[in-house]
Motif scaffolding. Structure first.
Motif, short mmCIF file in Angstrom:
data_model
loop_
_atom_site.label_atom_id
_atom_site.label_comp_id
_atom_site.label_asym_id
_atom_site.label_seq_id
_atom_site.Cartn_x
_atom_site.Cartn_y
_atom_site.Cartn_z
N CYS A 9 -4.55 -4.90 7.30
CA CYS A 9 -5.69 -4.02 6.99
C CYS A 9 -6.78 -4.76 6.23
CB CYS A 9 -5.21 -2.85 6.15
SG CYS A 9 -4.32 -3.41 4.69
N CYS A 61 0.82 -1.22 0.00
CA CYS A 61 0.00 0.00 0.00
C CYS A 61 0.85 1.26 0.00
CB CYS A 61 -0.82 0.04 1.28
SG CYS A 61 0.25 0.25 2.73
N CYS A 92 -2.83 3.39 8.26
CA CYS A 92 -2.67 1.95 8.54
C CYS A 92 -3.17 1.60 9.94
CB CYS A 92 -1.20 1.58 8.40
SG CYS A 92 -0.84 -0.09 8.94
S1 SF4 Z 1 -1.37 -3.35 7.19
FE1 SF4 Z 1 -0.79 -1.22 6.92
S2 SF4 Z 1 1.23 -1.28 5.89
FE2 SF4 Z 1 0.27 -3.32 5.67
S3 SF4 Z 1 -0.74 -3.26 3.68
FE3 SF4 Z 1 -2.26 -2.69 5.24
S4 SF4 Z 1 -2.22 -0.45 5.38
FE4 SF4 Z 1 -0.37 -1.14 4.30
#
Ligand code: SF4
Length: 336
Positions: A166, A61, A297
């Motif tokens: 996420c 992301c 996040c």
């Molecule tokens: S957990 Fe956080 S860093 Fe990992 S893909 Fe999802 S938004 Fe991105």
């Protein structure tokens, strides 16, 4: 070319490098120590100028919009470690090279893990580096009389069974059927997310440490829930709220931030919206608010709270704080 413990399709790396004049490399934190080796490898195998994006890159992301401003048709971005996030529209010049863990001899651990599984219908999940093992686990569990299920992937995942911090869809789609989960991966954050999202037992098989986590995730879930209640309680007296919006393309939830501003203002709170790239205690101290809400996040509010002196709420916790939802409906924040 060898990154210990991981396999990457280096032939594809060479192939993709052939028509590029400039290559920007993105690496997850765990791969940064191999950066010089990767740069040298690409330079020896192509004519491209190689530039390392030296800031931390936490996931598929993690794309600041300005990373593309240098771009031209002969520039490519090579992102190592992660699988592409299908819901994110990135230019075709961004190329993902997944890293699969080579610690895949998990059968002896599976034997131990089965001693701790609850019930007979078992949901199997994994993080990207271990995703190839979900089918091994499934076949193994069938031989032992279990009914394994691999949940359908979410919008942010590439593979069925794949869990992101996420996007826990691969676990939640099967939660009404399974009795417990077997998660393959290292660390605590992903299985904690599954436990918070489903309220089912989660047994973790960690191929790196070669260990099984049994009660630890259930205990951590209880601990985190108490911690989140205490964080929401701290926010009760807050008058000013800063809503954090992340600039990174895959973490930007502007409409949600605007909605949170609206509901907080209805309760006479002073609210400011803040656009940030990296979210650190120094940035937030400077902004001088009583409380922050993170729409970035989910890890920031849950995993990093102890780094910040102000309470950092998730979007759902704001609704609990304002009395629109109660704790029984508590859900792990996801970007879906
Ligand atoms: S957990 Fe956080 S860093 Fe990992 S893909 Fe999802 S938004 Fe991105």
């Amino acid at each position: 070319m060898d990154i210990p413990g991981y396999s990457i399709d280096w032939d594809r790396v060479i192939h993709e490098a052939q028509d590029a004049k400039r290559i920007i490399i993105r690496l997850p934190p765990g791969f940064m120590r191999h950066a010089k080796q990767i740069i040298t490898f690409i330079q020896h195998n192509s004519e491209a100028t190689v530039v390392l994006s030296a800031e931390h890159c936490y996931g598929a992301c993690d794309y600041p919009p300005d990373i593309f401003s240098l771009g031209d048709t002969t520039e490519k971005i090579f992102h190592f470690g992660e699988a592409r996030m299908p819901s994110l529209s990135l230019p075709p010049s961004v190329i993902f090279f997944e890293a699969q863990s080579c610690h895949s001899d998990i059968e002896p651990l599976l034997d131990t893990a089965t001693q701790y599984l609850s019930g007979s219908i078992i949901g199997i999940t994994a993080t990207t580096p271990f995703i190839q093992t979900v089918h091994t686990c499934s076949s193994y569990l069938k031989t032992k009389g279990y009914h394994p299920l691999i949940g359908t992937k979410g919008k942010r995942a590439t593979y069925d069974g794949q869990i992101l911090g996420c996007d826990l869809t691969a676990a939640t789609t099967i939660q009404s059927t399974v009795h417990s989960y077997l998660h393959i991966g290292d660390g605590y954050f992903h299985p904690l997310g599954i436990a918070l999202a489903t309220n089912k037992p989660v047994i973790v098989l960690d191929p790196l440490l070669k260990e099984i986590k049994k009660q630890e995730i259930t205990q951590l879930r209880e601990h985190i829930l108490r911690q989140r209640m205490s964080t929401v309680a701290q926010a009760h007296d807050a008058d000013s709220f800063g809503i954090i919006i992340c600039k990174k393309i895959g973490q930007n939830r502007m409409p949600l931030a605007q909605n949170l501003k609206r509901i907080l203002e209805k309760k006479k709170k002073k609210v400011n919206l803040f656009l940030l790239d990296t979210i650190t205690p120094a940035h937030l101290d400077y902004l001088d608010m009583d409380c922050f809400v993170s729409t970035a996040c989910p890890r920031i509010a849950i995993d990093d709270q102890s780094l910040f002196k102000q309470p950092i709420l998730t979007p759902l916790e704001v609704e609990i704080l304002l009395g629109y939802k109660d704790w029984e409906t508590y859900k792990f924040d996801q970007i879906l």
